[in-house]
Design an enzyme around this catalytic site. Structure first.
Site, PDB file in Angstrom:
ATOM      1  N   GLY A  88     -44.923  80.439 107.558  1.00  0.00           N
ATOM      2  CA  GLY A  88     -45.980  80.253 106.560  1.00  0.00           C
ATOM      3  C   GLY A  88     -47.220  79.658 107.195  1.00  0.00           C
ATOM      4  N   GLN A  89     -48.152  79.230 106.330  1.00  0.00           N
ATOM      5  CA  GLN A  89     -49.440  78.716 106.808  1.00  0.00           C
ATOM      6  C   GLN A  89     -49.250  77.494 107.707  1.00  0.00           C
ATOM      7  OE1 GLN A  89     -51.987  76.833 103.938  1.00  0.00           O
ATOM      8  NE2 GLN A  89     -53.804  77.045 105.200  1.00  0.00           N
ATOM      9  N   LEU A  90     -48.456  76.547 107.274  1.00  0.00           N
ATOM     10  CA  LEU A  90     -48.229  75.331 108.059  1.00  0.00           C
ATOM     11  C   LEU A  90     -47.246  75.589 109.211  1.00  0.00           C
ATOM     12  CD1 LEU A  90     -48.407  72.202 108.436  1.00  0.00           C
ATOM     13  CD2 LEU A  90     -46.534  72.018 106.788  1.00  0.00           C
ATOM     14  N   TYR A 112     -44.705  73.198  90.357  1.00  0.00           N
ATOM     15  CA  TYR A 112     -44.747  72.768  91.765  1.00  0.00           C
ATOM     16  C   TYR A 112     -44.839  71.248  91.865  1.00  0.00           C
ATOM     17  CZ  TYR A 112     -46.894  72.563  96.513  1.00  0.00           C
ATOM     18  OH  TYR A 112     -47.218  72.297  97.819  1.00  0.00           O
ATOM     19  N   GLY A 158     -38.829  78.033 106.867  1.00  0.00           N
ATOM     20  CA  GLY A 158     -40.140  78.440 106.323  1.00  0.00           C
ATOM     21  C   GLY A 158     -41.180  78.391 107.425  1.00  0.00           C
ATOM     22  N   LYS A 162     -42.191  68.645  93.438  1.00  0.00           N
ATOM     23  CA  LYS A 162     -42.523  67.738  94.548  1.00  0.00           C
ATOM     24  C   LYS A 162     -42.212  66.292  94.167  1.00  0.00           C
ATOM     25  CE  LYS A 162     -44.056  70.559  97.787  1.00  0.00           C
ATOM     26  NZ  LYS A 162     -43.243  70.815  98.971  1.00  0.00           N
ATOM     27  N   ASP A 214     -37.070  81.890 108.800  1.00  0.00           N
ATOM     28  CA  ASP A 214     -37.779  82.245 107.561  1.00  0.00           C
ATOM     29  C   ASP A 214     -36.999  83.377 106.902  1.00  0.00           C
ATOM     30  OD1 ASP A 214     -39.852  82.760 105.556  1.00  0.00           O
ATOM     31  OD2 ASP A 214     -41.194  81.666 106.891  1.00  0.00           O
TER      32      ASP A 214
HETATM   33  P1  NAD Z   1     -46.419  79.066 102.783  1.00  0.00           P
HETATM   34  O1  NAD Z   1     -46.181  79.682 101.462  1.00  0.00           O
HETATM   35  O2  NAD Z   1     -47.531  79.576 103.631  1.00  0.00           O
HETATM   36  O3  NAD Z   1     -45.082  79.094 103.648  1.00  0.00           O
HETATM   37  C1  NAD Z   1     -43.838  78.831 103.093  1.00  0.00           C
HETATM   38  C2  NAD Z   1     -42.815  79.633 103.859  1.00  0.00           C
HETATM   39  O4  NAD Z   1     -41.544  79.433 103.240  1.00  0.00           O
HETATM   40  C3  NAD Z   1     -43.102  81.148 103.842  1.00  0.00           C
HETATM   41  O5  NAD Z   1     -43.144  81.654 105.161  1.00  0.00           O
HETATM   42  C4  NAD Z   1     -41.950  81.715 103.036  1.00  0.00           C
HETATM   43  O6  NAD Z   1     -41.507  82.984 103.510  1.00  0.00           O
HETATM   44  C5  NAD Z   1     -40.871  80.657 103.242  1.00  0.00           C
HETATM   45  N1  NAD Z   1     -39.865  80.683 102.182  1.00  0.00           N
HETATM   46  C6  NAD Z   1     -40.030  80.864 100.862  1.00  0.00           C
HETATM   47  N2  NAD Z   1     -38.843  80.870 100.233  1.00  0.00           N
HETATM   48  C7  NAD Z   1     -37.901  80.684 101.194  1.00  0.00           C
HETATM   49  C8  NAD Z   1     -36.502  80.607 101.177  1.00  0.00           C
HETATM   50  N3  NAD Z   1     -35.795  80.749 100.049  1.00  0.00           N
HETATM   51  N4  NAD Z   1     -35.852  80.390 102.345  1.00  0.00           N
HETATM   52  C9  NAD Z   1     -36.537  80.264 103.515  1.00  0.00           C
HETATM   53  N5  NAD Z   1     -37.883  80.348 103.579  1.00  0.00           N
HETATM   54  C10 NAD Z   1     -38.551  80.560 102.434  1.00  0.00           C
HETATM   55  O7  NAD Z   1     -46.602  77.488 102.532  1.00  0.00           O
HETATM   56  P2  NAD Z   1     -47.251  76.415 103.514  1.00  0.00           P
HETATM   57  O8  NAD Z   1     -48.663  76.252 103.095  1.00  0.00           O
HETATM   58  O9  NAD Z   1     -46.932  76.721 104.904  1.00  0.00           O
HETATM   59  O10 NAD Z   1     -46.473  75.120 103.009  1.00  0.00           O
HETATM   60  C11 NAD Z   1     -45.450  74.503 103.766  1.00  0.00           C
HETATM   61  C12 NAD Z   1     -45.057  73.227 103.059  1.00  0.00           C
HETATM   62  O11 NAD Z   1     -46.196  72.356 102.941  1.00  0.00           O
HETATM   63  C13 NAD Z   1     -44.535  73.440 101.645  1.00  0.00           C
HETATM   64  O12 NAD Z   1     -43.530  72.506 101.346  1.00  0.00           O
HETATM   65  C14 NAD Z   1     -45.757  73.133 100.799  1.00  0.00           C
HETATM   66  O13 NAD Z   1     -45.384  72.733  99.513  1.00  0.00           O
HETATM   67  C15 NAD Z   1     -46.386  72.017 101.586  1.00  0.00           C
HETATM   68  N6  NAD Z   1     -47.813  71.854 101.288  1.00  0.00           N
HETATM   69  C16 NAD Z   1     -48.714  72.806 101.652  1.00  0.00           C
HETATM   70  C17 NAD Z   1     -50.056  72.641 101.324  1.00  0.00           C
HETATM   71  C18 NAD Z   1     -51.094  73.665 101.694  1.00  0.00           C
HETATM   72  O14 NAD Z   1     -52.268  73.488 101.356  1.00  0.00           O
HETATM   73  N7  NAD Z   1     -50.738  74.722 102.393  1.00  0.00           N
HETATM   74  C19 NAD Z   1     -50.468  71.489 100.632  1.00  0.00           C
HETATM   75  C20 NAD Z   1     -49.518  70.550 100.259  1.00  0.00           C
HETATM   76  C21 NAD Z   1     -48.194  70.736 100.605  1.00  0.00           C
END
Ligand code: NAD
Length: 309
Positions: A11-13, A141, A8, A145, A34
């Protein structure tokens, strides 16, 4: 030598965390993966296409690249999870099980998996929410978690898998766009302000939520992962706090730099999710166990983002 797989990663993180991990371990030692890979991302370092639900391919990639650590960031976030609960369960739970099983089978050094403040629910104490408290999440969600945290602790206690986790608050960054969460407004608002546009906020005035600047989130994540195992005493997931604010407060922070910035409030389905979450988080154990301390408050974050976008 550590060899890291980020799942993943685009994504944002992941987009920002992968870059930092490459600085730490060397570009060639961090494999990004990803569901799909855009050309710009592929040019930044080694990558593999991977669906975390494909256990066989996951195993092949771990073998091929001699992976020692996995960061599993693949997830369906809170807002999208409410419209696709079955998919959220599948990705958020079975993806994690696949990674933990592989870690056990292959004796991997360390696993990182993020949890969220979504583990808390409407009956959790909202101010300075403790590490151990009432946890009755009302979103798919949040349910995922919470179950994931217990699963991580189980694999640690039963099989000795060194899995580490933090409960992120809403993450605010400007380098990659958010992926369908309830705190996404706090990213969009800066882009609208910079473009001179009025911002339409999907959360209502007064909706205070715990938030964190991406730079702090990444520093904290790496700090946890680099700590000696005996310092990581909580094996569900650590509370982690940065700042707390309501939409109007981020608006006021922006107005200190862009005085004519305007916002209106049109709360949608995400308001109910936000109202089920805490206002602020007590992160005393992260501070005590592995020296966590955030660097950014709201105004420092606003200044940094508006300077860069
Ligand atoms: P995001 O949605 O921006 O990125 C998630 C990535 O996972 C995406 O690039 C997506 O393509 C990929 N993905 C989805 N399904 C997939 C699969 N089956 N196989 C492989 N990749 C897959 O989310 P994020 O904000 O980057 O979050 C990353 C982690 O941090 C997650 O576990 C999220 O729950 C956690 N988190 C994020 C936030 C936030 O504010 N962004 C807050 C709390 C926790």
């Amino acid at each position: 030598m550590e060899r890291v797989l980020v799942i993943g990663a685009f994504g944002q993180l992941g987009s920002e965390l992968t870059d930092e991990l490459r600085k730490l371990y060397g570009e060639q030692n961090v494999i990004a993966s990803d569901l799909t890979v855009a050309k710009a991302q592929a040019e930044r370092g080694p990558f593999e296409q991977l669906d975390v639900l494909d256990r066989e391919r996951l195993g092949q990639i771990v073998e091929k690249h001699k992976i020692t650590q996995i960061y599993n960031l693949a997830a369906i976030l809170s807002s999208i999870g409410e419209s696709k609960p079955g998919i959220a369960w599948n990705v958020n739970m079975n993806g994690l099980v696949n990674v933990l099983e592989l870690a056990r089978e292959k004796n991997l050094n360390k696993i990182y998996w993020p949890s969220s403040i979504a583990v808390f629910g409407p009956d959790t104490p909202k101010v300075m929410t403790p590490q151990e408290t009432v946890m009755n999440p009302t979103t798919m969600y949040g349910v995922n978690k919470l179950a994931g945290e217990k699963l991580c602790q189980y694999y640690f206690q039963k099989f000795g898998v060194d899995v580490r986790s933090v409960r992120y608050p809403g993450l605010v960054g400007y380098k990659a766009m958010p992926g369908g969460g309830t705190t996404d407004y706090a990213v969009d608002i800066y882009f609208k302000a910079k473009q001179g546009e009025e911002f339409n906020c999907f959360l209502d005035k007064g909706t205070v939520l715990p938030m964190m600047y991406m730079e702090d989130a990444i520093r904290g994540t790496i700090q946890l992962m680099e700590s000696p195992a005996e310092q990581v005493k909580i094996r569900t997931s650590y509370n982690l706090a940065g700042m707390s604010f309501a939409p109007e407060e981020i608006g006021e922070s922006i107005q200190k730099i862009i005085p004519d910035f305007k916002m209106v409030y049109k709360p949608d389905h995400r308001q109910a999710i936000a109202e089920s979450w805490p206002d602020s988080i007590d992160d005393q154990f992260a501070r005590a166990h592995w020296n966590w301390a955030p660097k950014f408050d709201l105004d420092a974050m606003t200044k940094d983002i508006l300077e860069h976008i």
